[in-house]
Enzyme design. Structure first.
Site, mmCIF file in Angstrom:
data_model
loop_
_atom_site.group_PDB
_atom_site.id
_atom_site.type_symbol
_atom_site.label_atom_id
_atom_site.label_comp_id
_atom_site.label_asym_id
_atom_site.label_seq_id
_atom_site.Cartn_x
_atom_site.Cartn_y
_atom_site.Cartn_z
ATOM 1 C CG ASP A 30 16.009 2.754 -4.598
ATOM 2 O OD1 ASP A 30 15.465 2.304 -3.689
ATOM 3 O OD2 ASP A 30 15.552 3.185 -5.595
ATOM 4 N NE ARG A 168 5.996 1.417 16.334
ATOM 5 C CZ ARG A 168 6.113 1.757 17.663
ATOM 6 N NH1 ARG A 168 4.942 2.014 18.420
ATOM 7 N NH2 ARG A 168 7.180 1.532 18.458
ATOM 8 C CD GLU A 169 6.043 5.168 6.661
ATOM 9 O OE1 GLU A 169 5.680 6.117 6.630
ATOM 10 O OE2 GLU A 169 6.014 4.270 5.706
ATOM 11 C CE LYS A 236 3.739 -5.811 7.676
ATOM 12 N NZ LYS A 236 4.134 -4.855 8.973
ATOM 13 C CG LEU A 282 -7.937 -0.279 22.587
ATOM 14 C CD1 LEU A 282 -8.388 -0.553 23.953
ATOM 15 C CD2 LEU A 282 -9.283 -0.439 21.508
ATOM 16 N N GLY A 289 -4.614 5.077 8.395
ATOM 17 C CA GLY A 289 -4.294 5.167 7.335
ATOM 18 C C GLY A 289 -2.681 4.722 6.940
ATOM 19 C CB CYS A 292 1.363 -1.131 6.201
ATOM 20 S SG CYS A 292 3.249 -0.823 5.908
ATOM 21 N NE ARG A 359 3.968 5.080 1.410
ATOM 22 C CZ ARG A 359 5.066 4.136 1.157
ATOM 23 N NH1 ARG A 359 5.079 3.089 0.621
ATOM 24 N NH2 ARG A 359 5.819 4.022 2.199
HETATM 25 N N1 LIG Z 1 6.782 1.685 5.175
HETATM 26 C C1 LIG Z 1 6.383 0.805 6.121
HETATM 27 O O1 LIG Z 1 6.161 1.583 7.358
HETATM 28 C C2 LIG Z 1 6.513 -0.674 6.339
HETATM 29 C C3 LIG Z 1 6.445 -1.431 7.338
HETATM 30 C C4 LIG Z 1 6.495 -2.734 7.307
HETATM 31 C C5 LIG Z 1 6.513 -3.379 6.116
HETATM 32 N N2 LIG Z 1 6.409 -2.575 4.968
HETATM 33 C C6 LIG Z 1 6.560 -3.141 3.703
HETATM 34 O O2 LIG Z 1 7.997 -3.115 3.028
HETATM 35 C C7 LIG Z 1 7.856 -3.139 1.722
HETATM 36 C C8 LIG Z 1 8.787 -1.733 1.371
HETATM 37 O O3 LIG Z 1 7.894 -0.771 1.657
HETATM 38 P P1 LIG Z 1 8.583 0.860 1.740
HETATM 39 O O4 LIG Z 1 7.577 1.344 2.636
HETATM 40 O O5 LIG Z 1 9.915 0.745 2.193
HETATM 41 O O6 LIG Z 1 8.565 0.894 0.184
HETATM 42 P P2 LIG Z 1 9.195 2.210 -0.485
HETATM 43 O O7 LIG Z 1 8.045 2.568 -1.631
HETATM 44 O O8 LIG Z 1 9.368 3.394 0.534
HETATM 45 O O9 LIG Z 1 10.549 1.649 -1.115
HETATM 46 C C9 LIG Z 1 10.689 0.686 -1.897
HETATM 47 C C10 LIG Z 1 11.834 1.018 -2.698
HETATM 48 O O10 LIG Z 1 12.350 0.098 -3.749
HETATM 49 C C11 LIG Z 1 12.875 0.793 -4.814
HETATM 50 N N3 LIG Z 1 12.845 -0.246 -5.952
HETATM 51 C C12 LIG Z 1 11.684 -0.458 -6.738
HETATM 52 N N4 LIG Z 1 12.100 -1.331 -7.660
HETATM 53 C C13 LIG Z 1 13.274 -1.611 -7.772
HETATM 54 C C14 LIG Z 1 14.365 -2.317 -8.359
HETATM 55 N N5 LIG Z 1 13.871 -2.918 -9.461
HETATM 56 N N6 LIG Z 1 15.478 -2.297 -7.946
HETATM 57 C C15 LIG Z 1 15.859 -1.615 -6.972
HETATM 58 N N7 LIG Z 1 15.024 -0.651 -6.078
HETATM 59 C C16 LIG Z 1 13.912 -0.646 -6.439
HETATM 60 C C17 LIG Z 1 12.085 2.057 -5.168
HETATM 61 O O11 LIG Z 1 12.680 3.125 -5.841
HETATM 62 C C18 LIG Z 1 11.954 2.338 -3.516
HETATM 63 O O12 LIG Z 1 12.984 3.193 -3.148
HETATM 64 C C19 LIG Z 1 6.539 -3.143 1.359
HETATM 65 O O13 LIG Z 1 6.144 -4.331 0.770
HETATM 66 C C20 LIG Z 1 5.682 -2.546 2.531
HETATM 67 O O14 LIG Z 1 4.442 -3.188 2.709
HETATM 68 C C21 LIG Z 1 6.575 -1.260 4.942
#
Ligand SMILES: NC(=O)c1ccc[n+]([C@@H]2O[C@H](COP(=O)([O-])OP(=O)(O)OC[C@H]3O[C@@H](n4cnc5c(N)ncnc54)[C@H](O)[C@@H]3O)[C@@H](O)[C@H]2O)c1
Length: 463
Positions: A30, A168-169, A236, A282, A289, A292, A359
């Site tokens: 990260d 899912r979170e 997706k 449902l 919200g 995603c 978010r």
């Molecule tokens: N959160 C969810 O429930 C969920 C579920 C399915 C899919 N997704 C998808 O997965 C992806 C990630 O989502 P998320 O919620 O984990 O995002 P997030 O914002 O929580 O995490 C992204 C991470 O990437 C890091 N990052 C950014 N630029 C970077 C770089 N250049 N080098 C290294 N690290 C870097 C950020 O610091 C951050 O910690 C998104 O495309 C999202 O749509 C999310």
């Protein structure tokens, strides 16, 4: 296998810890130094049940480490996951700048010692597989100072695959170990086979289930779905759009129920038992919200616009949701008449229970509207108060540490996030400290009789 996961957010961190649990050597990368410092101590930078303990165990096992260097992580890995954020831009398109930076950095870090599989786990628009391949190649070329002299056998070999994430979170660990399916989009059979090998313990459910994420008794195997790249990317978006559409459908019917005197809770039970429809997603309430649904539907509509293709179902899904978020304001107006000068307490801030993710949370839309109308807004969330204070300093909210504090001198309480603790509230005690005993159940999550027996007025959605 040797794996790196670039981006240690909700998706990247949980993926890293799960793959480490399955015996892979994982480097989670990260760029956020503060986040890394907390991760190295086994503390997740966000709330996810069980994750802190899971992380500590993965770090202690020696299978999970953290780094800020894409270069050194890629050098040691056979499989490189991209799991950075793809937040929405104002026009609905996905902001792909994080993916772009990471793909180029991966390209700059590749060497010819072995073939690498670059796995796109971030949710990206259709066609991004080819685009990521181009960016990685650009990264490769940028460090080949004398390209004419470089022999073909020196060129790094890599393949890009798409592996959309469906966790899912709030139940991220269990969702990662026991998914409904694993989808891999690839144009390279060898890469798809390697992904199957990586996921084999999950596909065959042959690993020992961790104590904090017991295996569902009915689960024997997990389907592995191999597709072409654009289909995996579209799966997706289509899955999220469909789930959001189900909720918006329930909400549209809820509005009609209020007109004709029917009860949407009975209706969704009546239709959800039909196997062709299914009961999940449902329920009616203040709408969907999170990070995603809105973002992914927006991106899907944007892609459709590029092809001059209309998407009326997607548009209606969003329109119903926008209207739905403000349904509780209408109910407050019906009951309290004037909202200016009233105090409204919001029960819950996060977009759903068991996460602190704010978010696109409906709570923020509701709070903003109430403040605009001149009401005073108190809020209480079991885990998201501090994050809200940090992320939304513009919102003039009164943060409360307990439900009693929230209820004190409030003219109404609105349940926005259905945290379990709200269902066990001491309604009698709360009614004593409220200025007016009104509860709006914005998730149809409370037991109506518990609330009314305590002498409170109960209003739900769609009944
Ligand atoms: N959160 C969810 O429930 C969920 C579920 C399915 C899919 N997704 C998808 O997965 C992806 C990630 O989502 P998320 O919620 O984990 O995002 P997030 O914002 O929580 O995490 C992204 C991470 O990437 C890091 N990052 C950014 N630029 C970077 C770089 N250049 N080098 C290294 N690290 C870097 C950020 O610091 C951050 O910690 C998104 O495309 C999202 O749509 C999310």
């Amino acid at each position: 296998m040797d794996i790196s996961v670039i981006g240690a957010g909700y998706v990247g961190l949980v993926t890293s810890a799960c793959l480490a649990y399955l015996g892979n050597r994982v480097i989670a990368v990260d760029s956020n130094r503060e986040k890394l410092a907390s991760l190295k101590q086994g503390r997740a930078p966000f709330y996810e049940p069980g994750l802190d303990q899971f992380l500590k165990e993965a770090i202690e096992s020696g299978f999970l480490e953290f780094s800020d260097s894409i270069e050194s992580a890629v050098a040691r890995s056979q499989v490189v996951f991209i799991a950075v954020g793809t937040p929405p831009l104002v026009n609905g398109e996905s902001d792909l700048s994080q993916v772009m930076a990471v793909a180029r950095a991966i390209g700059r870090s590749l060497d010819s010692s072995r073939k690498r599989i670059i796995v796109n786990k971030s949710t990206v628009p259709v066609g991004s597989g080819n685009w990521v391949e181009m960016l990685v190649s650009q990264g490769v070329q940028s460090v080949q100072t004398v390209p004419a002299r470089a022999s073909k056998s020196d060129a790094p070999v890599f393949s890009v695959v798409s592996n959309p994430e469906f966790l899912r979170e709030g139940s991220a660990i269990a969702d990662s170990f026991y998914p409904d399916r694993i989808v891999v989009g690839a144009s390279d059979d060898q890469a798809a086979a390697l992904m199957k090998q990586l996921y084999q313990p999950i596909l065959s459910q042959s690993f020992e289930a961790p104590a904090y994420a017991p295996r569902p008794s009915s689960l024997a195997t997990v389907p592995f779905v191999v597709t072409d790249l654009p289909s995996a990317e579209l799966i997706k978006y289509a899955a999220n759009a469909f789930l959001a559409m189900k909720i918006s459908f329930a909400n549209e019917i809820a509005g009609l129920c209020e007109k004709v005197g029917a009860d949407v809770r009975q209706i969704v039970r009546g239709i959800g038992l039909d196997k062709r429809i299914g009961a999940n997603f449902l329920s009616s309430g203040v709408g969907w919200g999170g990070s995603c649904f809105g973002k992914d539907i927006g991106a899907l509509m944007q892609v459709a616009r590029e092809y001059n293709y209309t998407t009326p179902l997607l548009e209606a899904t969003c329109e119903v949701n926008e209207r739905q978020r403000l349904v509780v304001i209408k109910k407050l107006q019906e009951e309290l008449k004037i909202l200016k000068g009233r105090t409204v307490g919001l029960m819950g801030l996060s977009f759903k229970p068991n996460t602190d993710d704010l978010r696109d949370a409906p709570s923020l839309t509701i709070a903003r509207q109430l403040l605009k109308m001149g009401a005073s807004v108190k809020v209480y969330d079991p885990v998201a108060n501090d994050i809200c204070r940090d992320q939304h300093p513009d919102l003039d909210l009164v943060y409360c540490d307990t439900l009693t504090h929230l209820a004190t001198d409030s003219d109404a309480l609105v349940l926005v996030t259905e945290w379990e603790e709200f269902q066990r509230s001491d309604w009698k005690g709360l009614s004593k400290v409220m200025r007016w005993p009104l509860i709006i159940d914005g998730r149809n999550a409370l037991i109506e009789s518990d609330v009314t027996i305590a002498g409170l007025i109960y209003r739900g959605i769609g009944h």
